[in-house]
Design an enzyme around this catalytic site. Structure first.
Site, PDB file in Angstrom:
ATOM      1  N   ASP A   1      44.380  43.759  42.908  1.00 51.71           N
ATOM      2  CA  ASP A   1      44.635  42.476  42.252  1.00 51.71           C
ATOM      3  C   ASP A   1      45.656  42.700  41.144  1.00 51.71           C
ATOM      4  O   ASP A   1      45.651  43.734  40.476  1.00 51.71           O
ATOM      5  CB  ASP A   1      43.352  41.884  41.665  1.00 51.71           C
ATOM      6  CG  ASP A   1      43.591  40.484  41.108  1.00 51.71           C
ATOM      7  OD1 ASP A   1      43.620  39.527  41.906  1.00 51.71           O
ATOM      8  OD2 ASP A   1      43.763  40.367  39.878  1.00 51.71           O
TER       9      ASP A   1
ATOM     10  N   GLU B   1      47.715  40.822  37.762  1.00 57.04           N
ATOM     11  CA  GLU B   1      47.945  39.730  36.823  1.00 57.04           C
ATOM     12  C   GLU B   1      49.426  39.767  36.470  1.00 57.04           C
ATOM     13  O   GLU B   1      50.012  40.855  36.307  1.00 57.04           O
ATOM     14  CB  GLU B   1      47.085  39.895  35.563  1.00 57.04           C
ATOM     15  CG  GLU B   1      45.590  39.869  35.806  1.00 57.04           C
ATOM     16  CD  GLU B   1      45.110  38.575  36.468  1.00 57.04           C
ATOM     17  OE1 GLU B   1      45.722  37.517  36.212  1.00 57.04           O
ATOM     18  OE2 GLU B   1      44.136  38.635  37.248  1.00 57.04           O
TER      19      GLU B   1
ATOM     20  N   HIS C   1      39.949  36.673  35.996  1.00 55.69           N
ATOM     21  CA  HIS C   1      41.400  36.782  35.817  1.00 55.69           C
ATOM     22  C   HIS C   1      41.807  38.052  35.082  1.00 55.69           C
ATOM     23  O   HIS C   1      42.854  38.077  34.429  1.00 55.69           O
ATOM     24  CB  HIS C   1      41.956  35.552  35.077  1.00 55.69           C
ATOM     25  CG  HIS C   1      41.838  34.287  35.884  1.00 55.69           C
ATOM     26  ND1 HIS C   1      42.557  34.049  37.026  1.00 55.69           N
ATOM     27  CD2 HIS C   1      41.049  33.190  35.698  1.00 55.69           C
ATOM     28  CE1 HIS C   1      42.229  32.871  37.514  1.00 55.69           C
ATOM     29  NE2 HIS C   1      41.312  32.318  36.721  1.00 55.69           N
TER      30      HIS C   1
ATOM     31  N   ASP D   1      38.616  41.392  39.057  1.00 51.48           N
ATOM     32  CA  ASP D   1      38.915  40.574  40.236  1.00 51.48           C
ATOM     33  C   ASP D   1      39.004  41.435  41.499  1.00 51.48           C
ATOM     34  O   ASP D   1      38.591  41.005  42.585  1.00 51.48           O
ATOM     35  CB  ASP D   1      40.231  39.821  40.037  1.00 51.48           C
ATOM     36  CG  ASP D   1      40.084  38.635  39.092  1.00 51.48           C
ATOM     37  OD1 ASP D   1      38.992  38.487  38.513  1.00 51.48           O
ATOM     38  OD2 ASP D   1      41.061  37.877  38.930  1.00 51.48           O
TER      39      ASP D   1
END
Length: 599
Positions: A37, A39, A178, A183
Site C-alpha cells: 500500500d 500513501e 490511511h 492498510d
C-alpha cells in the site's frame, strides 16, 4: 487472526513447454505474495509523489516479512492529505527520498506476486518512480483485491468494494486508517478471505486468480474446465459440440497454454465467445513438432470445415489462370488444374486476384481477350481491341497461329516456368510511360496488376520446384536437444518425428521413412497437397537451422526465374500500401543495369 483455510489446489506445480516451472500454475497456497500500500501526495503518478510505503510478504497464510517507511516526496504536501492520513511535512522532512528507498523495495518484491487494493494506482506510482530514477521495473505479476472482490462478492454481501468495507466484512485484525503499513496488513486479511471464496469458483492457481479478476464472459467462466488435463506439447486442438461436430480447430506449440487463453479476458472475439457457448469438450492431437501441427490443422479444417474457423468458410476455393491449348490460345479462369496440355498459373485464392493477374498479362502481351472458339477456315468479326492495336486480330486471320504463338502465347508460357523478364519489363515500360504523362491513377492500377502477377509467378515456381521432388528428408534441432524430422514427398508432409535428446537421430529418421505416407505425383505444382500446406513446408525447410538430410533429386528453381523479382515485388507492395505515387521501382536487366520507374 487464525491461519486462513486456503482452498487446496494441486501441490504439484505444472511445467511450461520449456520444462521450467510456470508461475501461473502454482497453487495459491504455495504462492509468495507481497501485499503493498502507498500513501501519496495525490494526483497523477507523473506529477505526484509517494509519501509512505507499507508492504507485507506472506505465503500460505504465514507472514514472512514487513517493509515500511515514510518517503520524502520532494514536493509540498497538500493540506487535505495531512487531514486524511495524519502525515505532516515535519514527519516527511527527515525521511529518505524515493530513489534511496527503491532498491530495497524492489529487492523485497523480487520473486513475489504484487498485491494491492486498486492495484493500478499503486503500480502506476511505482513504475513512474522507477522510470524517473533509472531503475528497471521488474514487471511482477499483479493481483488486485478490489477487482477480485468485484467478481467474488455480491452487492447483498458488501455495498461497495472499499478497503474499509472489505476489511470489516472479513473481520480483519487491523482497521484501515490511511497509513501504508496498516492498510497493507488489512489488505492481507482481505486477500486471505477472498482466496477462501475463490475455491467455489474452481480458482486454485495464481493464473486462475489473475484471470478471474478480469472481465471474462459467463461462457468463458463456465467452460474453463475444458482446458483441464490438456498436454503441454505441440499439437492441434479441436473444440467439439455436443453432437461431436468440430466447431473450431487450432494449433499451438503448447496446446494446454493456448486453449487456456480462450478463457481469459484477452479473448474478445465475438465468434469465439459464441463457439465457447456451444463447446462441450476439447480434443488434443499431439504432434511430433510444430510443422506437423500446422499441417494437421490445415487438413482438419479442409476436411471438416469447422463453422468458427474463418478460412473454412470457403475450403479449397482456389482458381487457376489457364492458357488454353488451341490454335489461338486465350486466358481463362478455371477451378481445377488438368493435364490437358494447357499452361496454368496459380493457384489464386480468389477469382478477382486471378483476373487482376490476367489483366497484367494483357498489358504485357497481345493475347486475345475474347471467348470465341476461332476457326482456321472461317473468319470472325474483330472487336474494338483489334482497332486499338491491343489484339493482333486472329479472328480475322491477320496473324498465323505460329506468329500468334511467338508474339502472344510463348512469353506467358516462359514466364510461368522460367524467365518472366519480358512480361515484367513490358508492364514496367507501360507504367513508366503513364507516369511520364502524369497519369498516376492508371499507373497505380497497372502496379496492382503487376503485384498480383508477380506474386503468382513467384509462388508457383517455388511450389513447382518442391513438388517435383519424390522425396526430401530434412531435420532441425529443437531446444531440448533432439531433432525434428520431416519426410516430404511431392510437397506433402508424409511423416514427422522427433528424435530423443542425446541420441543419434538416424533410427528415428529411418522409422519415419518406413512409415511415411505413399504420395503419388500428379499434374500441376500442388498435386499432392494444398498450396498452403506446401508453403508451410517450404517455410520450415527454408529456416536457417533446417538441414537437408537426403533428397531424391535436385531441388532447384530457374536461374532467371520469378524469384529474382522478389525485391521489386516488395517495393511495389510497399508503394501500394502507402498509396505513394513517388516510390520508384527498379528491375535489373540482363546487363545488371538498374532501370528505375516512378509510380
Amino acid at each position: 487472526m487464525a491461519q486462513p483455510a486456503y482452498v487446496q489446489g494441486t501441490l504439484d506445480t505444472l511445467l511450461s513447454a520449456d520444462g521450467s516451472v510456470d508461475p501461473a500454475a502454482v497453487s495459491l497456497a504455495d504462492t509468495t505474495f507481497v501485499v503493498l500500500d502507498l500513501e501519496t501526495t495525490g494526483g497523477a503518478p507523473d506529477g505526484g509523489g509517494i509519501t509512505e510505503i507499507g508492504a507485507v510478504k506472506v505465503r500460505g497464510g504465514q507472514q514472512l516479512g514487513e517493509f515500511g517507511t515514510l518517503v520524502n516526496p520532494g514536493v509540498p504536501l497538500p493540506p487535505f492529505i495531512t487531514v486524511l492520513t495524519g502525515i505532516t511535512e515535519a514527519m516527511l522532512r527527515p525521511a529518505p527520498p524515493i530513489e534511496t528507498v527503491l532498491p530495497a523495495l524492489l529487492e523485497f518484491l523480487r520473486g513475489a506476486v504484487l498485491v494491492a487494493h486498486n492495484a493500478p494506482y499503486d503500480v502506476g506510482f511505482l513504475k513512474a518512480a522507477c522510470a524517473r530514477h533509472g531503475y528497471p521495473w521488474p514487471a511482477p505479476r499483479v493481483l488486485d483485491t478490489a477487482a477480485l472482490a468485484r467478481r467474488a462478492l455480491t452487492r447483498d454481501e458488501v455495498p461497495n468494494r472499499k478497503l474499509g468495507t472489505l476489511a470489516h466484512f472479513f473481520r480483519s485484525a487491523v482497521e484501515p486508517n490511511h497509513r501504508a503499513l496498516d492498510d497493507a496488513k488489512a489488505t492481507v486479511d482481505v486477500l486471505h478471505g477472498l482466496i477462501e471464496r475463490l475455491g467455489s469458483y474452481q480458482v486454485h492457481t495464481l493464473g486462475d486468480a489473475i484471470e478471474f479478476a478480469k472481465a471474462i464472459t459467463p461462457a468463458q467462466r463456465s467452460r474453463r474446465h475444458l482446458a483441464d488435463n490438456l498436454p503441454h506439447v505441440p499439437g492441434v486442438y479441436i473444440f467439439r459440440a455436443a453432437d461431436d461436430r468440430p466447431l473450431y480447430v487450432g494449433t499451438s506449440k503448447d496446446v494446454a497454454t493456448r486453449v487456456r487463453s480462450y478463457f481469459t479476458a484477452g479473448e474478445k472475439r465475438a465468434r469465439i465467445s459464441e463457439m465457447l457457448t456451444a463447446a462441450v469438450r476439447v480434443e488434443a492431437v499431439e504432434c511430433a513438432h510444430a510443422l506437423e501441427a500446422e499441417v494437421r490443422e490445415l487438413r482438419l479444417i479442409a476436411s471438416h470445415a469447422p463453422p468458427y474457423n474463418r478460412r473454412s468458410k470457403y475450403p479449397e476455393r482456389v482458381v487457376w489462370l489457364k492458357l488454353t491449348a488451341e490454335a489461338f490460345p486465350r486466358l481463362s479462369v478455371v477451378r481445377k488444374f488438368a493435364d490437358d496440355g494447357a499452361t496454368y498459373l496459380g493457384p489464386f485464392s480468389s477469382r478477382r486476384t486471378a483476373e487482376l493477374a490476367a489483366a497484367g498479362v494483357y498489358d504485357a502481351v497481345p493475347l486475345r481477350q475474347c471467348n470465341h472458339k476461332l476457326s482456321l477456315r472461317t473468319k470472325t468479326p474483330a472487336c474494338a481491341l483489334a482497332e486499338l492495336g491491343r489484339c493482333p486480330a486472329p479472328c480475322e486471320h491477320e496473324i498465323t497461329p505460329e506468329e500468334y504463338d511467338v508474339r502472344a502465347a510463348l512469353p506467358f508460357r516462359v514466364a510461368t516456368s522460367g524467365d518472366p523478364g519480358p512480361v515484367i519489363e513490358a508492364i514496367l515500360a507501360r507504367i513508366e510511360t503513364l507516369s511520364d504523362r502524369q497519369r498516376y491513377e492508371e499507373a497505380a492500377t497497372l502496379r496492382s496488376r503487376l503485384i498480383a502477377l508477380l506474386r503468382a509467378l513467384i509462388r508457383m515456381q517455388r511450389l513447382d520446384a518442391l513438388t517435383r521432388l519424390p522425396e526430401i528428408v530434412a531435420a532441425r534441432r529443437n531446444d531440448k536437444g533432439g531433432w525434428e524430422i520431416a519426410v516430404i514427398r511431392h510437397g506433402r508432409l508424409a511423416a514427422a518425428a522427433t528424435s530423443p535428446p542425446r541420441e543419434h537421430p538416424r533410427p528415428t529418421l529411418d522409422a519415419a521413412r518406413l512409415t511415411a505416407e505413399t504420395v503419388l505425383p500428379g499434374p500441376g505444382p500442388v498435386p499432392a497437397a494444398s498450396a498452403e500446406e506446401t508453403e508451410r513446408v517450404l517455410a520450415w525447410l527454408e529456416r536457417v537451422d533446417t538441414r537437408l538430410v537426403e533428397t531424391s533429386g535436385d531441388w532447384v528453381s530457374p536461374a532467371r526465374g520469378a524469384a529474382r523479382f522478389a525485391a521489386l515485388l516488395t517495393r511495389a507492395e510497399v508503394a501500394a500500401s502507402a498509396q505513394d505515387s513517388t516510390v520508384r521501382l527498379s528491375v535489373t536487366d540482363r546487363s545488371d543495369d538498374a532501370r528505375s520507374l516512378r509510380l
